[in-house]
Design an enzyme around this catalytic site. Structure first.
Site, PDB file in Angstrom:
ATOM      1  N   TYR A  88      47.711  36.205  61.355  1.00 28.15           N
ATOM      2  CA  TYR A  88      46.882  35.351  60.507  1.00 28.15           C
ATOM      3  C   TYR A  88      45.520  35.203  61.183  1.00 28.15           C
ATOM      4  O   TYR A  88      45.394  34.567  62.234  1.00 28.15           O
ATOM      5  CB  TYR A  88      47.560  33.994  60.324  1.00 28.15           C
ATOM      6  CG  TYR A  88      46.903  33.127  59.273  1.00 28.15           C
ATOM      7  CD1 TYR A  88      46.726  33.590  57.979  1.00 28.15           C
ATOM      8  CD2 TYR A  88      46.476  31.834  59.576  1.00 28.15           C
ATOM      9  CE1 TYR A  88      46.125  32.802  57.005  1.00 28.15           C
ATOM     10  CE2 TYR A  88      45.881  31.039  58.612  1.00 28.15           C
ATOM     11  CZ  TYR A  88      45.708  31.531  57.333  1.00 28.15           C
ATOM     12  OH  TYR A  88      45.115  30.749  56.372  1.00 28.15           O
ATOM     13  N   ARG A 133      42.862  47.331  38.759  1.00 24.15           N
ATOM     14  CA  ARG A 133      42.483  46.806  37.450  1.00 24.15           C
ATOM     15  C   ARG A 133      41.051  46.290  37.519  1.00 24.15           C
ATOM     16  O   ARG A 133      40.469  46.231  38.593  1.00 24.15           O
ATOM     17  CB  ARG A 133      43.393  45.636  37.089  1.00 24.15           C
ATOM     18  CG  ARG A 133      43.355  44.595  38.196  1.00 24.15           C
ATOM     19  CD  ARG A 133      44.024  43.310  37.838  1.00 24.15           C
ATOM     20  NE  ARG A 133      44.488  42.578  38.987  1.00 24.15           N
ATOM     21  CZ  ARG A 133      43.756  41.824  39.779  1.00 24.15           C
ATOM     22  NH1 ARG A 133      42.477  41.651  39.513  1.00 24.15           N
ATOM     23  NH2 ARG A 133      44.243  41.202  40.826  1.00 24.15           N
ATOM     24  N   GLU A 153      44.364  44.982  50.572  1.00 27.39           N
ATOM     25  CA  GLU A 153      45.103  45.557  49.439  1.00 27.39           C
ATOM     26  C   GLU A 153      44.116  46.193  48.465  1.00 27.39           C
ATOM     27  O   GLU A 153      42.908  45.971  48.547  1.00 27.39           O
ATOM     28  CB  GLU A 153      45.914  44.481  48.710  1.00 27.39           C
ATOM     29  CG  GLU A 153      45.059  43.399  48.082  1.00 27.39           C
ATOM     30  CD  GLU A 153      45.820  42.551  47.062  1.00 27.39           C
ATOM     31  OE1 GLU A 153      46.846  43.014  46.526  1.00 27.39           O
ATOM     32  OE2 GLU A 153      45.378  41.436  46.792  1.00 27.39           O
TER      33      GLU A 153
HETATM   34  P1  ADP Z   1      46.976  38.123  46.695  1.00 30.58           P
HETATM   35  O1  ADP Z   1      47.221  39.555  46.333  1.00 30.58           O
HETATM   36  O2  ADP Z   1      48.141  37.233  46.449  1.00 30.58           O
HETATM   37  O3  ADP Z   1      45.689  37.593  46.139  1.00 30.58           O
HETATM   38  P2  ADP Z   1      45.814  38.873  49.238  1.00 30.58           P
HETATM   39  O4  ADP Z   1      46.576  39.781  50.136  1.00 30.58           O
HETATM   40  O5  ADP Z   1      44.711  39.457  48.423  1.00 30.58           O
HETATM   41  O6  ADP Z   1      46.844  38.116  48.285  1.00 30.58           O
HETATM   42  O7  ADP Z   1      45.248  37.668  50.080  1.00 30.58           O
HETATM   43  C1  ADP Z   1      44.607  36.578  49.470  1.00 30.58           C
HETATM   44  C2  ADP Z   1      43.905  35.735  50.492  1.00 30.58           C
HETATM   45  O8  ADP Z   1      44.823  35.281  51.500  1.00 30.58           O
HETATM   46  C3  ADP Z   1      42.824  36.443  51.285  1.00 30.58           C
HETATM   47  O9  ADP Z   1      41.612  36.502  50.587  1.00 30.58           O
HETATM   48  C4  ADP Z   1      42.736  35.558  52.514  1.00 30.58           C
HETATM   49  O10 ADP Z   1      42.021  34.377  52.265  1.00 30.58           O
HETATM   50  C5  ADP Z   1      44.184  35.189  52.771  1.00 30.58           C
HETATM   51  N1  ADP Z   1      44.805  36.120  53.712  1.00 30.58           N
HETATM   52  C6  ADP Z   1      45.584  37.186  53.425  1.00 30.58           C
HETATM   53  N2  ADP Z   1      45.976  37.823  54.545  1.00 30.58           N
HETATM   54  C7  ADP Z   1      45.435  37.165  55.586  1.00 30.58           C
HETATM   55  C8  ADP Z   1      45.470  37.326  57.031  1.00 30.58           C
HETATM   56  N3  ADP Z   1      46.152  38.309  57.590  1.00 30.58           N
HETATM   57  N4  ADP Z   1      44.760  36.453  57.776  1.00 30.58           N
HETATM   58  C9  ADP Z   1      44.042  35.439  57.206  1.00 30.58           C
HETATM   59  N5  ADP Z   1      43.994  35.228  55.871  1.00 30.58           N
HETATM   60  C10 ADP Z   1      44.677  36.065  55.069  1.00 30.58           C
END
Ligand code: ADP
Length: 452
Positions: free
Chosen positions: A202, A292, A288
């Site tokens: 994180y 879309r 990711e």
């Molecule tokens: P979702 O597909 O559910 O939107 P994401 O993988 O795109 O999830 O992540 C959404 C948000 O979660 C990111 O923009 C960030 O704020 C937080 N996040 C995801 N992974 C991490 C990480 N490894 N460390 C810190 N924040 C993270």
């Protein structure tokens, strides 16, 4: 080119697609639930079909009904918008099986990128950096804890099939880990029908920076610059801007190259987004790829002048991309605020109801994408986005001033909205300085939720 496009969606994005079709001389079909019979997308489309009762799972998510609606009305293509069936490979296959073009990538591409653990593997193969974490999905809590210890706490446990911030849990230490792991698995199973999760470090102060991708069937894949989506609540975006205050030209080039490498590798066609986390030291990590059109696509449209939805339709019909993005240069500065019918003072609880007065802001460089009008009803069954306010200025300073005045003159009455809250965020010294990360709102929420 297509003759008739069915839009398998509702709200502002359905209207957005109808506009693009009109400009291309294509007829449109709206589908709607019983809660949406008075909606503008139904009124503006050439044809419409009621597909069921209000809950999404009984209407907008019912693949056979949507395919039937396309067949009855003679639509030769379907645009899925975002959400609902936009990233559902079975839907794409059902379209193909019925001889209807799906305006988007192939089922295979959606499957690959929809599995975040598999997408991570692909990124690693292509030398695109990923956040340190488990090599793939893990199902044993003991193994997961072992990996979490190796990468170091805090860690985030994420659903492999995740989206919309669901199925994600942060664990600060080994003690909290077992519970968080189980909760993330349960949440993932409930939301996506798939309990697979993986573990990542994180990051402490990341920005969310994503690159807009466009590809065509002739082998061309390009990026159209970035969007900074660091202003988030519970991992959901609230404000997006371009260019990102956190990038310089070198970083933009290396992140853009990485995004294009990934999309090219899978021969991506249409609009997609490659998302990264960017740490203050300039290290970036692939998160990711969304296969879309995104909610925040107007930011890129204002910053480039290109119409991404028209381009999605054109490339799906086999046309080559109609533009090139020269010199990685985004024009001026663009900011988007998502306006939700929610009450910040009550933990952002949704506030469905009837809009009793509506007057949108205007003037140079102001764009409002919305489906609401005076007298319309916001039903409780769907997400609470009621408008996107996008402003463009020659400089970030001009864009900030424009956003403030636009929010001030945005009148929506009858339901509680996040407009005053957004106004406070826009004025916050950290946002004004362009120095926010994804945890900025969390740190300041108490202050801002109390906004008058
Ligand atoms: P979702 O597909 O559910 O939107 P994401 O993988 O795109 O999830 O992540 C959404 C948000 O979660 C990111 O923009 C960030 O704020 C937080 N996040 C995801 N992974 C991490 C990480 N490894 N460390 C810190 N924040 C993270």
């Amino acid at each position: 080119m297509f003759k008739k496009v069915l839009i398998a969606n509702r709200g502002e994005i359905a209207l957005r697609v109808i506009r693009a079709c009109r400009e291309l001389g294509i007829e449109t079909v709206a589908v709607y639930s019983e809660a949406d019979s008075e909606s503008l997308h139904v009124r503006f489309a050439d044809d419409d079909v009621c597909i069921g009762p209000p809950p999404g799972r009984l209407s907008y998510l019912l693949i056979p009904r949507i395919i039937a609606a396309a067949e009855i009305t003679g639509a030769d293509a379907i645009h899925p918008g975002y959400g609902f069936l936009a990233e559902n490979p079975e839907f794409t296959e059902a379209c193909v099986g019925s001889n209807i073009t799906f305006i988007g990538p192939t089922a295979e591409q959606i499957r690959l990128m929809g599995d975040k653990a598999a997408a991570r593997k692909l990124a690693i193969e292509l030398d695109v950096p990923v956040v340190p974490g488990s090599p793939g999905a893990i199902d044993s809590a003991d193994n997961a804890l072992q990996i979490a210890r190796e990468i170091g706490f805090p860690v985030i446990i994420k659903a492999a099939a995740g989206g919309g911030g669901k199925g994600m849990r942060v664990a600060d230490d080994a003690e909290a880990f077992a519970d968080s792991f189980q909760l993330a698995r349960n949440e993932a199973l409930a939301a996506f029908g798939n309990a697979e999760v993986y573990v990542e470090k994180y990051l402490a102060h990341p920005r969310h920076v994503e690159f807009q991708i466009m590809g065509d069937q002739h082998g061309s894949v390009m990026h159209l610059g970035e969007r900074d989506c660091s202003v988030q609540r519970r991992h959901q975006k609230l404000i997006e801007e371009a260019p990102s205050p956190g990038l310089d030209d070198d970083l933009r080039r290396s992140m853009g190259d990485a995004a294009v490498r990934l999309a090219s590798r899978i021969n991506y066609v249409g609009a997609g987004t490659v998302e990264f986390l960017l740490e203050p030291d300039g290290k970036f990590y692939f998160m990711e790829m969304n296969t879309r059109i995104q909610v925040e696509h107007p930011v890129t449209e204002m910053a480039t002048g290109f119409d991404l939805v028209k381009e999605q339709i054109r490339t799906a019909s086999g046309d080559p991309l109609s533009f090139e993005f020269h010199g990685n240069q985004l024009r001026g500065h663009t900011i988007e605020c998502r306006v939700n019918a929610e009450d910040p003072e009550r933990n952002f609880q949704p506030c469905p109801g009837t809009i009793t007065a509506y007057h949108p802001p205007g003037g140079p460089g102001v764009r409002v994408d919305t489906h609401i009008y005076q007298g319309c009803v916001i039903p409780p069954h769907y997400d609470s986005l009621i408008a996107k306010l996008i402003v463009h200025g020659l400089t970030r300073e001009e864009a900030l001033g424009r956003m403030s005045q636009a929010l001030d003159s945005f009148i929506v009455e009858g339901v509680t909205t996040t407009i005053p809250f957004l106004r406070t965020v826009i004025d916050h010294p950290d946002f004004v300085a362009g120095s926010v990360d994804t945890k900025f709102l969390e740190r300041n929420l108490a202050l801002m939720a109390a906004a008058p």
